[in-house]
Design a protein around this motif. Structure first.
Motif, PDB file in Angstrom:
ATOM      1  N   HIS A 216      56.887  63.189  53.971  1.00  0.00           N
ATOM      2  CA  HIS A 216      56.918  61.785  54.223  1.00  0.00           C
ATOM      3  C   HIS A 216      58.212  61.463  55.013  1.00  0.00           C
ATOM      4  O   HIS A 216      58.943  61.965  54.916  1.00  0.00           O
ATOM      5  CB  HIS A 216      56.852  60.753  52.942  1.00  0.00           C
ATOM      6  CG  HIS A 216      57.829  61.259  51.966  1.00  0.00           C
ATOM      7  ND1 HIS A 216      57.613  61.738  50.655  1.00  0.00           N
ATOM      8  CD2 HIS A 216      59.287  61.175  51.764  1.00  0.00           C
ATOM      9  CE1 HIS A 216      58.532  61.817  49.917  1.00  0.00           C
ATOM     10  NE2 HIS A 216      59.562  61.773  50.651  1.00  0.00           N
ATOM     11  N   MET A 233      59.834  47.529  59.416  1.00  0.00           N
ATOM     12  CA  MET A 233      58.693  47.139  59.265  1.00  0.00           C
ATOM     13  C   MET A 233      58.123  46.864  60.613  1.00  0.00           C
ATOM     14  O   MET A 233      56.890  47.257  60.926  1.00  0.00           O
ATOM     15  CB  MET A 233      58.508  46.038  58.216  1.00  0.00           C
ATOM     16  CG  MET A 233      58.841  46.372  56.765  1.00  0.00           C
ATOM     17  SD  MET A 233      58.402  44.895  55.713  1.00  0.00           S
ATOM     18  CE  MET A 233      59.740  43.742  56.109  1.00  0.00           C
ATOM     19  N   TRP A 236      57.113  50.276  62.314  1.00  0.00           N
ATOM     20  CA  TRP A 236      56.336  51.108  61.878  1.00  0.00           C
ATOM     21  C   TRP A 236      54.745  50.413  62.194  1.00  0.00           C
ATOM     22  O   TRP A 236      53.690  51.049  62.275  1.00  0.00           O
ATOM     23  CB  TRP A 236      56.319  50.909  60.286  1.00  0.00           C
ATOM     24  CG  TRP A 236      55.591  51.860  59.721  1.00  0.00           C
ATOM     25  CD1 TRP A 236      54.325  51.637  58.988  1.00  0.00           C
ATOM     26  CD2 TRP A 236      55.718  53.378  59.420  1.00  0.00           C
ATOM     27  NE1 TRP A 236      53.728  53.021  58.533  1.00  0.00           N
ATOM     28  CE2 TRP A 236      54.478  53.944  58.774  1.00  0.00           C
ATOM     29  CE3 TRP A 236      56.684  54.265  60.004  1.00  0.00           C
ATOM     30  CZ2 TRP A 236      54.375  55.486  58.323  1.00  0.00           C
ATOM     31  CZ3 TRP A 236      56.478  55.613  59.803  1.00  0.00           C
ATOM     32  CH2 TRP A 236      55.433  56.183  59.140  1.00  0.00           C
ATOM     33  N   PRO A 248      53.116  59.682  55.927  1.00  0.00           N
ATOM     34  CA  PRO A 248      53.454  58.128  55.345  1.00  0.00           C
ATOM     35  C   PRO A 248      54.827  57.873  55.066  1.00  0.00           C
ATOM     36  O   PRO A 248      55.567  58.677  55.228  1.00  0.00           O
ATOM     37  CB  PRO A 248      52.876  58.246  54.060  1.00  0.00           C
ATOM     38  CG  PRO A 248      52.719  59.652  53.551  1.00  0.00           C
ATOM     39  CD  PRO A 248      52.466  60.639  54.763  1.00  0.00           C
ATOM     40  N   LEU A 249      54.990  56.479  55.132  1.00  0.00           N
ATOM     41  CA  LEU A 249      56.434  55.959  55.107  1.00  0.00           C
ATOM     42  C   LEU A 249      56.518  55.595  53.441  1.00  0.00           C
ATOM     43  O   LEU A 249      55.814  54.841  52.911  1.00  0.00           O
ATOM     44  CB  LEU A 249      56.685  54.986  56.096  1.00  0.00           C
ATOM     45  CG  LEU A 249      57.805  54.015  55.614  1.00  0.00           C
ATOM     46  CD1 LEU A 249      59.060  54.664  55.888  1.00  0.00           C
ATOM     47  CD2 LEU A 249      57.775  52.739  56.247  1.00  0.00           C
ATOM     48  N   ILE A 251      59.247  53.860  50.882  1.00  0.00           N
ATOM     49  CA  ILE A 251      60.393  52.937  50.668  1.00  0.00           C
ATOM     50  C   ILE A 251      60.816  52.814  49.306  1.00  0.00           C
ATOM     51  O   ILE A 251      60.081  52.513  48.325  1.00  0.00           O
ATOM     52  CB  ILE A 251      59.945  51.564  51.201  1.00  0.00           C
ATOM     53  CG1 ILE A 251      59.613  51.427  52.770  1.00  0.00           C
ATOM     54  CG2 ILE A 251      61.323  50.556  51.168  1.00  0.00           C
ATOM     55  CD1 ILE A 251      58.996  50.198  53.433  1.00  0.00           C
ATOM     56  N   ALA A 265      53.499  46.290  52.048  1.00  0.00           N
ATOM     57  CA  ALA A 265      52.909  47.830  51.835  1.00  0.00           C
ATOM     58  C   ALA A 265      51.745  47.759  50.791  1.00  0.00           C
ATOM     59  O   ALA A 265      50.825  48.565  50.888  1.00  0.00           O
ATOM     60  CB  ALA A 265      54.066  48.551  50.974  1.00  0.00           C
ATOM     61  N   ARG A 268      48.012  49.405  51.757  1.00  0.00           N
ATOM     62  CA  ARG A 268      48.039  50.394  52.840  1.00  0.00           C
ATOM     63  C   ARG A 268      48.184  51.737  52.455  1.00  0.00           C
ATOM     64  O   ARG A 268      48.522  52.373  51.497  1.00  0.00           O
ATOM     65  CB  ARG A 268      49.245  50.006  53.748  1.00  0.00           C
ATOM     66  CG  ARG A 268      49.326  48.735  54.356  1.00  0.00           C
ATOM     67  CD  ARG A 268      50.545  48.440  55.154  1.00  0.00           C
ATOM     68  NE  ARG A 268      50.643  49.115  56.357  1.00  0.00           N
ATOM     69  CZ  ARG A 268      51.314  48.929  57.290  1.00  0.00           C
ATOM     70  NH1 ARG A 268      51.938  47.500  57.536  1.00  0.00           N
ATOM     71  NH2 ARG A 268      51.247  49.686  58.563  1.00  0.00           N
ATOM     72  N   ASP A 270      49.257  54.020  54.848  1.00  0.00           N
ATOM     73  CA  ASP A 270      50.362  54.763  55.481  1.00  0.00           C
ATOM     74  C   ASP A 270      51.761  54.287  54.810  1.00  0.00           C
ATOM     75  O   ASP A 270      52.741  54.755  55.383  1.00  0.00           O
ATOM     76  CB  ASP A 270      50.305  54.460  56.854  1.00  0.00           C
ATOM     77  CG  ASP A 270      50.354  52.940  57.397  1.00  0.00           C
ATOM     78  OD1 ASP A 270      49.820  52.107  56.317  1.00  0.00           O
ATOM     79  OD2 ASP A 270      50.855  52.665  58.220  1.00  0.00           O
ATOM     80  N   VAL A 271      51.779  53.453  53.974  1.00  0.00           N
ATOM     81  CA  VAL A 271      53.088  53.032  53.235  1.00  0.00           C
ATOM     82  C   VAL A 271      53.078  52.989  51.961  1.00  0.00           C
ATOM     83  O   VAL A 271      52.058  52.667  51.360  1.00  0.00           O
ATOM     84  CB  VAL A 271      53.352  51.576  53.955  1.00  0.00           C
ATOM     85  CG1 VAL A 271      54.836  51.163  53.515  1.00  0.00           C
ATOM     86  CG2 VAL A 271      53.383  51.532  55.458  1.00  0.00           C
ATOM     87  N   ARG A 272      54.096  53.296  51.227  1.00  0.00           N
ATOM     88  CA  ARG A 272      54.377  53.296  49.894  1.00  0.00           C
ATOM     89  C   ARG A 272      55.480  52.788  49.379  1.00  0.00           C
ATOM     90  O   ARG A 272      56.490  53.185  49.807  1.00  0.00           O
ATOM     91  CB  ARG A 272      54.009  54.901  49.252  1.00  0.00           C
ATOM     92  CG  ARG A 272      53.845  54.854  47.595  1.00  0.00           C
ATOM     93  CD  ARG A 272      53.358  55.981  47.052  1.00  0.00           C
ATOM     94  NE  ARG A 272      53.894  57.255  47.610  1.00  0.00           N
ATOM     95  CZ  ARG A 272      54.837  58.028  46.804  1.00  0.00           C
ATOM     96  NH1 ARG A 272      55.140  57.894  45.622  1.00  0.00           N
ATOM     97  NH2 ARG A 272      55.417  59.119  47.496  1.00  0.00           N
ATOM     98  N   TYR A 273      55.623  51.714  48.731  1.00  0.00           N
ATOM     99  CA  TYR A 273      56.928  51.030  48.084  1.00  0.00           C
ATOM    100  C   TYR A 273      57.010  51.603  46.694  1.00  0.00           C
ATOM    101  O   TYR A 273      56.168  51.216  45.780  1.00  0.00           O
ATOM    102  CB  TYR A 273      56.961  49.488  48.341  1.00  0.00           C
ATOM    103  CG  TYR A 273      58.088  48.903  47.632  1.00  0.00           C
ATOM    104  CD1 TYR A 273      59.415  49.436  47.923  1.00  0.00           C
ATOM    105  CD2 TYR A 273      57.833  47.787  46.888  1.00  0.00           C
ATOM    106  CE1 TYR A 273      60.507  48.887  47.430  1.00  0.00           C
ATOM    107  CE2 TYR A 273      58.980  47.380  45.960  1.00  0.00           C
ATOM    108  CZ  TYR A 273      60.256  47.839  46.579  1.00  0.00           C
ATOM    109  OH  TYR A 273      61.372  47.121  45.953  1.00  0.00           O
TER     110      TYR A 273
END
Length: 393
Positions: A216, A233, A236, A248-249, A251, A265, A268, A270-273
């Motif tokens: 990632h 953001m 991205w 994936p991104l 954070i 996020a 999604r 493609d994004v994981r917080y």
């Protein structure tokens, strides 16, 4: 040596790289056989104070007579070879300098940020780099409410900066700047160049380095505007709209913009917080990264996460200003993007993941720089060397 470390610890709810540096350096000194004692206050204690006591705290930010007297007694009893000052806000105050001067003890200070020339210590206001108070009276900071958005809250810091400027500049034998970029800014602000030495923060070897390309892209730090999370953001979203393969991104961290990031996020793929992570979890996230992203919009004085990535053999994509320009060699240990430009950041992110072999080579080069500049061994040599210079002076 016998060293007394002075530090006002930041709140526990606000993870602090400064607290970590103090803890690491005191442990490093002790392991090397030096005698280290602490003179500290904790901002966490303010919550437990009575209302009347809380009301007095801002008044004592510029000068705390009780702290000066307590430290004077401590110095008389313990007689350290050198005193190392880190943070004095809000419960200690620059009165510690007077106690050290009275006792005739050599004093060094690490300049972790820009509070000696900017009341909030950031050189950043309303989305832009700001130097309105540098070399001048800090009236603009009060007018704009630069600390916590409040002019009233900014007054104690502005008063302390104005009233204690000469005491800081004359009372400290050696200042440790944490980057050359920071040193240049402080000299331009009028601080004595002969007392400003560069001593990078060090990072403990994680004991493992990245294997393969990584899983990632990673942003790790405070979730704030100045750290560039809004910029990331935007970049991205541009990458997602353009399509094409991307890891994936992830954070990690907390801060004022965490709810906004969580909403962005949510849902999604493609994004994981992931929020606040432990030290071990942060190391694991870094070592599994294709690259670490540091898109700060303010002038970072150092950039600990960049060096943590180096230690793990991971390249960085960082903004091309502040300390990042000396920590990241563009195209060799990572990539630099135009500060504040989401298109530039998006392009560099696409580039860092587009060539696996080059990415791996940059990771190896970053690890080599870490071994030469940022290990505990190098950190100890520079720390003790600075102490000795202050004692000799």
């Amino acid at each position: 040596m016998k060293v007394l470390v002075i530090h006002n610890r930041y709140r526990s709810e606000q993870p602090s790289g400064e607290n970590n540096v103090v803890d690491q350096e005191t442990a490093l000194l002790a392991e090397a056989g030096h005698e280290v004692d602490l003179f500290e206050r904790r901002s966490d204690d303010i919550a437990e104070m009575s209302l009347s006591r809380k009301a007095v705290v801002p008044l004592q930010v510029p000068w705390n007579r009780a702290v000066r007297a307590e430290l004077a007694r401590r110095l008389a009893d313990d007689r350290p070879d050198v005193v190392h000052i880190h943070n004095t806000f809000p419960l200690l105050s620059p009165s510690v300098l007077a106690a050290c001067a009275d006792a005739g003890v050599p004093t060094v200070a690490t300049v972790h940020n820009y509070t000696l020339i900017c009341p909030p210590g950031t050189l950043y206001r309303e989305g832009y780099i700001c130097t309105d108070c540098v070399g001048r009276k800090p009236i603009p900071a009060v007018r704009h409410g630069c600390y916590r958005g409040s002019g009233l809250a900014t007054v104690p810091m502005a008063a302390s900066m104005m009233l204690n400027r000469n005491r800081w500049w004359s009372g400290v034998s050696k200042f440790f700047c944490i980057s050359r970029a920071q040193r240049e800014i402080l000299i331009a602000a009028g601080m004595p160049a002969d007392r400003l030495a560069v001593k990078y923060n060090y990072v403990t070897d994680p004991g493992k380095t990245r294997k393969g390309a990584g899983e990632h892209l990673l942003f790790l730090g405070r979730i704030t505007e100045e750290k560039g999370i809004g910029l990331l953001m935007k970049a991205w979203d541009q990458l997602a709209a353009a399509g094409g393969p991307l890891p994936p991104l992830v954070i990690a961290g907390t801060g004022p913009m965490q709810d906004e990031v969580a909403r962005w996020a949510h849902g999604r793929d493609d994004v994981r917080y992931v929020g606040l992570q432990s030290k071990v979890e942060c190391q694991d996230l870094i070592v599994r990264s294709n690259a670490v992203i540091a898109p700060s919009e303010w002038l970072e004085a150092f950039g600990l996460v960049v060096v943590e990535a180096m230690a793990a053999g991971v390249p960085t994509v960082a903004a091309a200003h502040g300390a990042f320009r000396e920590l990241v060699e563009d195209g060799v240990t990572g990539l630099l993007h135009e500060p504040g430009n989401p298109e530039s950041l998006a392009a560099r992110l696409r580039e860092i993941v587009g060539d696996a072999e080059r990415n791996q080579e940059m990771g190896w080069a970053a690890r080599l720089v870490y071994e030469q500049e940022f290990t505990p061994k190098v950190g100890l040599e520079r720390l003790v060397g600075g102490y000795q210079a202050a004692i000799d002076a």
